[in-house]
Structures are given as structure tokens and as C-alpha cells.
Motif scaffolding. Structure first.
Motif, PDB file in Angstrom:
ATOM      1  N   ARG A 158       0.734  -1.296   0.056  1.00  0.00           N
ATOM      2  CA  ARG A 158       0.121  -0.022   0.113  1.00  0.00           C
ATOM      3  C   ARG A 158       0.942   1.170   0.020  1.00  0.00           C
ATOM      4  N   ALA A 159       2.056   1.270   0.495  1.00  0.00           N
ATOM      5  CA  ALA A 159       2.826   2.464   0.484  1.00  0.00           C
ATOM      6  C   ALA A 159       4.061   2.430  -0.559  1.00  0.00           C
ATOM      7  N   HIS A 160       3.810   1.361  -1.278  1.00  0.00           N
ATOM      8  CA  HIS A 160       4.583   1.411  -2.868  1.00  0.00           C
ATOM      9  C   HIS A 160       4.244   2.606  -3.616  1.00  0.00           C
ATOM     10  N   PRO A 161       4.942   3.453  -4.047  1.00  0.00           N
ATOM     11  CA  PRO A 161       4.632   4.756  -4.967  1.00  0.00           C
ATOM     12  C   PRO A 161       3.701   4.263  -6.122  1.00  0.00           C
ATOM     13  N   LEU A 230       8.068   3.269 -10.105  1.00  0.00           N
ATOM     14  CA  LEU A 230       7.875   4.000  -8.865  1.00  0.00           C
ATOM     15  C   LEU A 230       6.822   5.179  -9.023  1.00  0.00           C
ATOM     16  N   ASN A 231       6.090   4.993 -10.356  1.00  0.00           N
ATOM     17  CA  ASN A 231       4.947   6.038 -10.646  1.00  0.00           C
ATOM     18  C   ASN A 231       5.680   7.305 -11.079  1.00  0.00           C
ATOM     19  N   GLN A 232       7.074   7.288 -11.433  1.00  0.00           N
ATOM     20  CA  GLN A 232       7.839   8.466 -11.825  1.00  0.00           C
ATOM     21  C   GLN A 232       7.322   9.027 -13.335  1.00  0.00           C
ATOM     22  N   ASP A 233       7.522  10.161 -13.647  1.00  0.00           N
ATOM     23  CA  ASP A 233       7.065  10.406 -14.897  1.00  0.00           C
ATOM     24  C   ASP A 233       7.741   9.990 -16.138  1.00  0.00           C
ATOM     25  N   THR A 234       8.785   9.261 -16.071  1.00  0.00           N
ATOM     26  CA  THR A 234       9.294   8.533 -17.202  1.00  0.00           C
ATOM     27  C   THR A 234       8.956   7.079 -17.048  1.00  0.00           C
TER      28      THR A 234
END
Length: 283
Positions: A158-161, A230-234
Motif C-alpha cells: 500500500r505504501a509502494h509509490p 515507482l510512478n515516476q514521470d518517465t
């Protein structure tokens, strides 16, 4: 969901239709990554997913690992379930690379790569282990941890981005399926050595993957997530990495599935609806 074992490989079939999709999961995942897609297919289709050796309920199968070995396992499962040339082959993340290798060896009606499958360059100055740590750090760390309870493992995810702000029963089932061990010392089923061996193969055998993509005789489709692990933009396959392969493989259909990351492309209902449609539309 129907469960069986094929030479020690755990496989699950989602759906009851006569037409088949064979689906391959990612490097630290399991067959449960495909449950949401399987549920949203048209009635005439079924999806067959397997736990790759070293993962899930195939964790006890021995090495050697490597993507060639997984491709052999995938083709053995395809033969077992009667997936003929009218079947679809798909893979997510590392599974996309395995699907490319398997799709180069026999004909399918379509090969669909989901946020994977295009060769990844080894960053300059890095060895494969450093590159894996940079991209898969949290996933690799999880394999060495123990958890006091199932709820603690769920809290970790649940805490994973990638899942922060997004949760579903499908994700919870996917997470819990991965757990093994005694209460108080629960851990992931994934064999760390399998991940390490597969990750090295993936980064060191880029030329083999490229050759396989050129050898696939079926229509080839790529579905990409705009955001990363990690849900980053790239995303995993940004435009600058993808563009040269679109030029080399003019028959490759490329599509970015909006508003998803590397994980939620297989779990978010809106994204999954797109995936299910692209797997079977026009066939």
C-alpha cells in the motif's frame, strides 16, 4: 480461475472461452498479475497465465533461469493447453521479452508486449547488478525481507509509490498470493537468484532480444505505460528508447495507455479494459 500444474509449472486459466491468450508476467510477479485482464475478456476468450520458474507456486523449479529457459517453459505450456496459431501471446515487463523470444520460435495470431519487450541499453559505467539495483531496488529489497503478518505485507505494498492512491481487491489478491513461510516470518515466494540471473540476461543479451523481435512472424503490438515502476514521470519505455525500434520494425503497432504506471496498467480498470481490447480486437 482453474489451476493445474504442468511439469512443475503452476498455470491458471481465467475464463472459459475456446480462444486462448497465453500470458507471461514480470520479473518479480506471478500469474495473478493477469487476473483483472482475464476477467475483462470477451466470453469467447480464455487467458492462460503461468508462474515462471522461481516465482509463485513454480518457485521450487530449479535453475538455470534466464529468458531462454522461460521461453521454453512458455511454449511447453502453450502446447499443453492447445494454443495453436490462432492464439495470442502476451507478456508484461520482463514477460514481454520472454514473449518476444517465444514468439520468434513459433507462430501466434498476435504478440502483444506490455511495457516491456524492447531491448534496454546497459547504462554507461554500470554493470548489470548496478543497473538492476537502480531500476528494481525496492522490488529486490522486498525479496530479502520477512513480515510478521499478511496485513504487514499488504501495508508494504500500500505504501509502494506505484499503488499509493490506487488500491483494489485485485492488487490485494496479487500481493497475498506471493506470500509464503510461517506466521511471524512471512516472505515473498520469489527466488532472489532467479531475479538476479534473469535481470543479468535481460541486460546482457539485448542483441538476442532484437533478433527475436525481427523474427516474430505474427502481428506485433506494443502497449506502454507513461509512468514508471515507482510512478515516476518517465516510463520503462520512453519515446526516445522506443522510436528507433519503431523505425526498425515498421509493422510494430505502438500505443501509450494514458494515466497508468508500470503496475497499474494491469490493475486499473480503465487501463485493463484497453489491454483486453487490444489483445483480441480484430481477431
Amino acid at each position: 480461475m482453474r489451476i493445474e500444474d504442468v511439469d512443475g509449472l503452476r498455470i491458471a486459466t481465467f475464463g472459459a472461452g475456446p480462444r486462448l491468450i497465453v500470458a507471461v508476467h514480470g520479473i518479480t510477479a506471478s500469474l495473478m498479475a493477469w487476473q483483472a485482464v482475464g476477467r475483462r475478456l470477451p466470453r469467447e476468450w480464455s487467458l492462460v497465465a503461468m508462474d515462471l520458474r522461481g516465482r509463485g507456486h513454480s518457485a521450487d523449479l530449479p535453475g538455470p533461469y534466464g529468458l531462454d529457459r522461460h521461453a521454453e517453459d512458455v511454449l511447453r505450456v502453450a502446447e499443453h493447453v492447445g494454443a495453436g496459431p490462432d492464439a495470442v501471446l502476451t507478456g508484461h515487463s520482463m514477460g514481454g521479452y520472454v514473449a518476444a523470444l517465444a514468439g520468434a520460435r513459433r507462430r501466434f495470431a498476435r504478440v502483444v508486449l506490455i511495457d516491456g519487450g524492447l531491448p534496454l541499453p546497459l547504462p554507461a559505467g554500470m554493470d548489470p547488478d548496478q543497473a538492476m539495483a537502480a531500476t528494481l531496488g525496492p522490488a529486490l529489497a522486498r525479496l530479502r525481507l520477512t513480515f510478521p503478518s499478511e496485513e504487514a505485507y499488504l501495508d508494504f505494498f500500500r505504501a509502494h509509490p506505484a499503488f499509493a492512491g490506487f488500491w483494489s481487491d485485485d492488487v490485494a489478491r496479487y500481493v497475498c498470493y506471493d506470500l509464503t513461510g510461517p506466521q511471524g516470518a512471512l516472505r515473498s515466494r520469489v527466488v532472489p537468484e532467479a531475479v538476479t540471473e534473469d535481470g543479468r540476461w535481460l541486460l546482457l543479451e539485448a542483441a538476442r532480444i532484437g533478433e527475436a523481435l525481427h523474427a516474430v512472424r505474427a502481428p506485433l503490438r506494443l502497449l506502454r505505460a507513461p509512468r514508471g515502476l515507482l510512478n515516476q514521470d518517465t516510463g520503462m519505455l520512453p519515446d526516445d528508447l522506443t522510436a528507433p525500434w519503431l523505425a526498425r520494425l515498421p509493422e510494430l503497432e505502438d500505443e501509450v495507455v494514458p494515466d497508468c504506471n508500470h503496475y497499474t496498467i494491469l490493475f486499473d480498470e480503465r487501463c485493463v479494459t484497453t489491454i483486453a481490447d487490444r489483445l483480441v480486437s480484430g481477431l
